[in-house]
Design a protein around this motif. Structure first.
Motif, PDB file in Angstrom:
ATOM      1  N   ASP A 151       0.813  -1.279  -0.057  1.00 43.94           N
ATOM      2  CA  ASP A 151      -0.011   0.091   0.081  1.00 43.94           C
ATOM      3  C   ASP A 151       0.980   1.180   0.074  1.00 43.94           C
ATOM      4  O   ASP A 151       0.941   2.206   0.896  1.00 43.94           O
ATOM      5  N   GLU A 152       1.619   1.491  -1.040  1.00 44.77           N
ATOM      6  CA  GLU A 152       2.471   2.531  -1.204  1.00 44.77           C
ATOM      7  C   GLU A 152       2.093   3.272  -2.580  1.00 44.77           C
ATOM      8  O   GLU A 152       2.121   2.264  -3.473  1.00 44.77           O
ATOM      9  N   ALA A 153       1.687   4.170  -2.833  1.00 46.52           N
ATOM     10  CA  ALA A 153       1.077   5.022  -4.333  1.00 46.52           C
ATOM     11  C   ALA A 153       2.118   4.470  -5.195  1.00 46.52           C
ATOM     12  O   ALA A 153       1.685   4.053  -6.190  1.00 46.52           O
ATOM     13  N   ALA A 154       3.447   4.847  -4.741  1.00 45.17           N
ATOM     14  CA  ALA A 154       4.435   4.701  -6.103  1.00 45.17           C
ATOM     15  C   ALA A 154       4.588   3.285  -6.603  1.00 45.17           C
ATOM     16  O   ALA A 154       4.747   2.899  -7.458  1.00 45.17           O
ATOM     17  N   LEU A 155       4.327   2.235  -5.513  1.00 51.70           N
ATOM     18  CA  LEU A 155       4.687   0.856  -5.846  1.00 51.70           C
ATOM     19  C   LEU A 155       3.129   0.463  -6.754  1.00 51.70           C
ATOM     20  O   LEU A 155       3.238  -0.360  -7.544  1.00 51.70           O
ATOM     21  N   VAL A 156       2.156   1.141  -6.349  1.00 50.47           N
ATOM     22  CA  VAL A 156       0.707   0.771  -6.954  1.00 50.47           C
ATOM     23  C   VAL A 156       0.822   1.158  -8.500  1.00 50.47           C
ATOM     24  O   VAL A 156       0.624   0.644  -9.481  1.00 50.47           O
ATOM     25  N   VAL A 157       1.264   2.410  -8.501  1.00 55.52           N
ATOM     26  CA  VAL A 157       1.709   3.096  -9.803  1.00 55.52           C
ATOM     27  C   VAL A 157       2.440   2.153 -10.980  1.00 55.52           C
ATOM     28  O   VAL A 157       2.332   1.862 -11.934  1.00 55.52           O
ATOM     29  N   ARG A 158       3.802   1.781 -10.023  1.00 53.76           N
ATOM     30  CA  ARG A 158       4.496   1.040 -11.030  1.00 53.76           C
ATOM     31  C   ARG A 158       4.141  -0.392 -11.385  1.00 53.76           C
ATOM     32  O   ARG A 158       4.236  -0.922 -12.643  1.00 53.76           O
ATOM     33  N   ALA A 159       3.396  -0.960 -10.470  1.00 53.41           N
ATOM     34  CA  ALA A 159       2.765  -2.177 -10.673  1.00 53.41           C
ATOM     35  C   ALA A 159       1.670  -2.148 -12.018  1.00 53.41           C
ATOM     36  O   ALA A 159       1.822  -2.762 -12.845  1.00 53.41           O
ATOM     37  N   LEU A 160       0.860  -0.993 -12.066  1.00 53.74           N
ATOM     38  CA  LEU A 160      -0.069  -0.929 -12.930  1.00 53.74           C
ATOM     39  C   LEU A 160       0.535  -0.378 -14.412  1.00 53.74           C
ATOM     40  O   LEU A 160       0.072  -0.917 -15.237  1.00 53.74           O
ATOM     41  N   ASP A 161       1.547   0.039 -14.320  1.00 59.37           N
ATOM     42  CA  ASP A 161       2.338   0.574 -15.676  1.00 59.37           C
ATOM     43  C   ASP A 161       2.715  -0.870 -16.037  1.00 59.37           C
ATOM     44  O   ASP A 161       2.681  -0.858 -17.119  1.00 59.37           O
ATOM     45  N   GLU A 162       3.500  -1.802 -15.071  1.00 59.62           N
ATOM     46  CA  GLU A 162       4.129  -2.950 -15.888  1.00 59.62           C
ATOM     47  C   GLU A 162       2.772  -3.821 -16.378  1.00 59.62           C
ATOM     48  O   GLU A 162       2.935  -4.483 -17.467  1.00 59.62           O
ATOM     49  N   LEU A 219      -5.707   4.984  -8.612  1.00 60.31           N
ATOM     50  CA  LEU A 219      -6.553   5.133  -9.770  1.00 60.31           C
ATOM     51  C   LEU A 219      -7.583   6.201 -10.016  1.00 60.31           C
ATOM     52  O   LEU A 219      -7.638   6.608 -11.192  1.00 60.31           O
ATOM     53  N   THR A 220      -8.048   6.843  -9.009  1.00 56.71           N
ATOM     54  CA  THR A 220      -8.834   8.031  -9.075  1.00 56.71           C
ATOM     55  C   THR A 220      -7.821   9.171  -9.486  1.00 56.71           C
ATOM     56  O   THR A 220      -8.392  10.036 -10.311  1.00 56.71           O
ATOM     57  N   HIS A 258      -4.625   9.077 -10.984  1.00 49.70           N
ATOM     58  CA  HIS A 258      -3.992   9.118 -12.003  1.00 49.70           C
ATOM     59  C   HIS A 258      -4.972   8.568 -13.367  1.00 49.70           C
ATOM     60  O   HIS A 258      -4.558   8.745 -14.446  1.00 49.70           O
ATOM     61  N   ALA A 259      -6.173   8.005 -12.999  1.00 47.81           N
ATOM     62  CA  ALA A 259      -6.657   7.421 -14.048  1.00 47.81           C
ATOM     63  C   ALA A 259      -8.332   7.978 -13.919  1.00 47.81           C
ATOM     64  O   ALA A 259      -9.092   7.318 -14.727  1.00 47.81           O
ATOM     65  N   GLY A 260      -8.739   8.690 -13.265  1.00 52.03           N
ATOM     66  CA  GLY A 260      -9.990   9.057 -13.139  1.00 52.03           C
ATOM     67  C   GLY A 260     -11.108   8.332 -12.887  1.00 52.03           C
ATOM     68  O   GLY A 260     -11.956   7.746 -13.433  1.00 52.03           O
ATOM     69  N   ALA A 261     -10.662   6.921 -11.921  1.00 50.75           N
ATOM     70  CA  ALA A 261     -11.351   6.088 -11.985  1.00 50.75           C
ATOM     71  C   ALA A 261     -12.902   6.151 -11.449  1.00 50.75           C
ATOM     72  O   ALA A 261     -13.197   7.237 -10.550  1.00 50.75           O
ATOM     73  N   THR A 262     -13.743   5.205 -11.825  1.00 50.65           N
ATOM     74  CA  THR A 262     -15.265   5.399 -11.251  1.00 50.65           C
ATOM     75  C   THR A 262     -15.464   4.295 -10.195  1.00 50.65           C
ATOM     76  O   THR A 262     -15.133   2.864 -10.709  1.00 50.65           O
ATOM     77  N   TYR A 263     -15.900   4.639  -9.375  1.00 49.33           N
ATOM     78  CA  TYR A 263     -16.196   3.473  -8.138  1.00 49.33           C
ATOM     79  C   TYR A 263     -17.743   3.811  -7.879  1.00 49.33           C
ATOM     80  O   TYR A 263     -18.316   4.689  -7.723  1.00 49.33           O
TER      81      TYR A 263
END
Length: 407
Positions: free
Chosen positions: A231-242, A268-269, A271-276
Motif C-alpha cells: 500500500d504505497e502509491a508509487a508501488l501501485v503506480v509501478r505495478a499498474l504501468d507494468e 486509480l482515481t 491518475h486514471a479518473g477511476a469510477t467507483y
C-alpha cells in the motif's frame, strides 16, 4: 475524499464494465491438438458428408434383402470387406459378403445381417432369421450424420473434447479461435503475506490472487500474477504501468472501499479518473473500474469471498465478451434450508448443489455463515452461487432460487 457513491444494480454496473472492451480479442488459427478449451471465432461446417459412405453398423454379412426376406436361408460367401477396405465386391443372387463394423457396404447390398443371426460360416453361411428392421437394416447411410456444409459448431462455442471430436469428424485439422485474453491479477495490501510465510500481528495469508488467477485460467485466459503490491502509491503506480503493458485486463483486489487507507483506489482515481460504485449485492458492494494507459482495470473488494464472487459476476462477463462467448445460462434449484438475506441487496450465497428425493436440485449454503465476505473456506465446498432477490429478507426451505454455476 467523499464516501458517497452512486448505487447501481448488478446489471447496471456490469453494463458499465462491459463498455471497457468493445471488441473481442483477435482471431488466430490453431491445430486441433492445441484447441482444447479455446473459443471458436468462426463457424465450423462439415467439409463433406459424415459418414462419407454407406457403412455397416454391425459385424456380419452384407446381403440383398430379397435373398434373406424368407429366412432361414443359406448363402454363398463371395468376399470379405474389413473396415478401411477400398474394395466393392459384386454380389449376385444367393450370395453375400462378410463385413465388419464401419466397412463400406458393397454397392450390390442393401442390408446387413448381424453375425448373431447366422452360423458364422466362411464359405457358405446359414442365415437363421432376417433382421427385424427389414430392408436397409444396420446400414449407416452416407451423410446420415452431416451433409456437406452442415453446421458443426458456431462462433462462441468452447472447444470441449466432445466438440473437438465432432470438428475432427467433419474433416478439419485446424480451427479459428479467439486469442486467449491476458488477465493480470494483482492483490494489494500491507496485511498480506505469501502462503508459507510467517504471519505477524494483523497479517493474513494472501489467497485472492491464487483463487482469481486459477479461475481466470479455467475461464480461458492467460494469466499474469505479480508479487503482492504494498500500500504505497508509487508501488501501485509501478505495478499498474507494468501490468497494463502486458495485459488485456488488470484485476486488482483490495483498496476498493471508502476507507482512509485504500491506496489502490486513490491511485486509480488520481491518475486514471477511476469510477467507483456501490453495487446492490452482498457480498461485493464496493466496486470500481478505470482505464490505465488504455487498459481496462477492474477493482474488486479485498475480502476473499467478496473478491471471488465479484470475479464471477463482474469479470467473467468481461472475459465472455473478450472471447465472443455467450454468457453461461443460469439454472434453478430449491433451497434445502433457510437463511436470512440483507434488505435491498441481492445476496449471492456459495452453495452446494445436491439432488433431492424428488430429483429436484437442492441448494445448501456451503458455510454456516452463508455469504459472509471473509469466510474464504466457504468457497472450497461450493459449486454454485444462489441468488436471493433484493426484496427478499428471508429464504425458507423449498423456495426456488436462481443458480449460477461455478464449474
Amino acid at each position: 475524499m467523499s464516501t458517497t457513491r452512486e448505487l447501481l444494480t448488478l446489471e447496471q454496473y456490469v453494463a458499465e464494465v462491459l463498455r471497457l472492451v468493445p471488441d473481442p480479442t483477435p482471431v488466430e488459427v490453431v491445430a486441433l491438438d492445441d484447441a482444447h478449451g479455446r473459443v471458436l471465432a468462426g463457424a465450423v461446417t462439415a467439409r463433406g458428408q459424415v459418414p462419407a459412405f454407406a457403412n455397416s453398423a454391425m459385424d456380419g454379412y452384407a446381403v440383398r434383402w430379397a435373398d434373406v426376406a424368407d429366412a432361414p436361408v443359406e448363402l454363398a460367401v463371395v468376399g470379405e470387406v474389413p473396415a478401411g477396405s477400398p474394395h466393392d465386391p459384386a454380389i449376385g443372387p444367393g450370395e453375400c459378403v462378410r463385413i465388419m463394423t464401419g466397412a463400406p457396404v458393397p454397392g450390390d447390398a442393401d442390408t446387413i445381417v448381424p453375425v448373431e443371426l447366422t452360423d458364422g460360416g466362411e464359405q457358405r453361411v446359414h442365415v437363421t432369421a432376417a433382421p427385424e428392421r427389414g430392408q436397409g437394416a444396420h446400414v449407416r447411410g452416407a451423410g446420415e450424420d452431416l451433409r456437406a456444409g452442415d453446421l458443426v459448431a458456431e462462433p462462441g462455442t468452447t472447444l470441449t473434447a466432445r466438440v473437438l471430436s465432432s470438428v475432427a469428424a467433419a474433416g478439419h485439422a485446424e480451427v479459428p479461435v479467439r486469442r486467449r485474453p491476458v488477465v493480470a491479477v494483482a492483490a494489494t495490501g500491507d496485511e498480506l503475506v505469501a502462503p508459507g510465510g510467517e504471519l505477524g500481528r494483523g497479517q493474513v495469508y494472501e489467497s485472492n490472487a491464487t483463487h482469481l488467477a486459477a479461475t481466470a485460467r479455467e475461464q480461458g485466459a492467460d494469466v499474469v500474477v505479480p508479487p503482492t503490491v504494498r500500500d504505497e502509491a508509487a508501488l501501485v503506480v509501478r505495478a499498474l504501468d507494468e501490468l497494463a503493458a502486458r495485459a488485456d485486463v488488470v484485476v486488482l483486489t483490495g483498496g476498493a472501499s471508502v476507507g482512509a487507507y485504500d491506496v489502490a483506489r486513490d491511485v486509480l482515481t488520481e491518475h486514471a479518473g477511476a469510477t467507483y460504485r456501490h453495487v446492490r449485492v452482498q457480498p461485493g458492494k464496493p466496486q470500481g473500474w478505470a482505464l490505465w494507459q488504455g487498459t481496462p482495470v477492474v477493482a474488486l473488494p479485498g475480502n476473499p469471498v467478496s473478491a471471488a464472487i465479484s470475479f464471477e459476476v463482474v469479470v467473467r462477463p468481461l472475459l465472455d465478451a473478450l472471447l465472443g462467448r455467450a454468457p453461461r445460462p443460469t439454472t434453478r434449484a430449491v433451497a434445502a434450508t433457510g437463511w436470512r438475506s440483507p434488505p435491498g441487496r441481492r445476496q449471492l450465497v456459495p452453495v452446494r448443489i445436491t439432488q433431492g428425493e424428488d430429483l429436484r436440485p437442492l441448494a445448501t449454503p456451503s458455510h454456516r455463515r452463508g455469504s459472509a465476505s471473509h469466510m474464504v473456506t466457504s468457497l472450497a465446498g461450493a459449486d454454485a452461487l444462489a441468488e436471493v432477490p433484493e426484496e427478499t429478507t428471508e429464504v425458507a426451505p423449498g423456495d426456488l432460487l436462481t443458480i449460477r454455476s461455478l464449474a
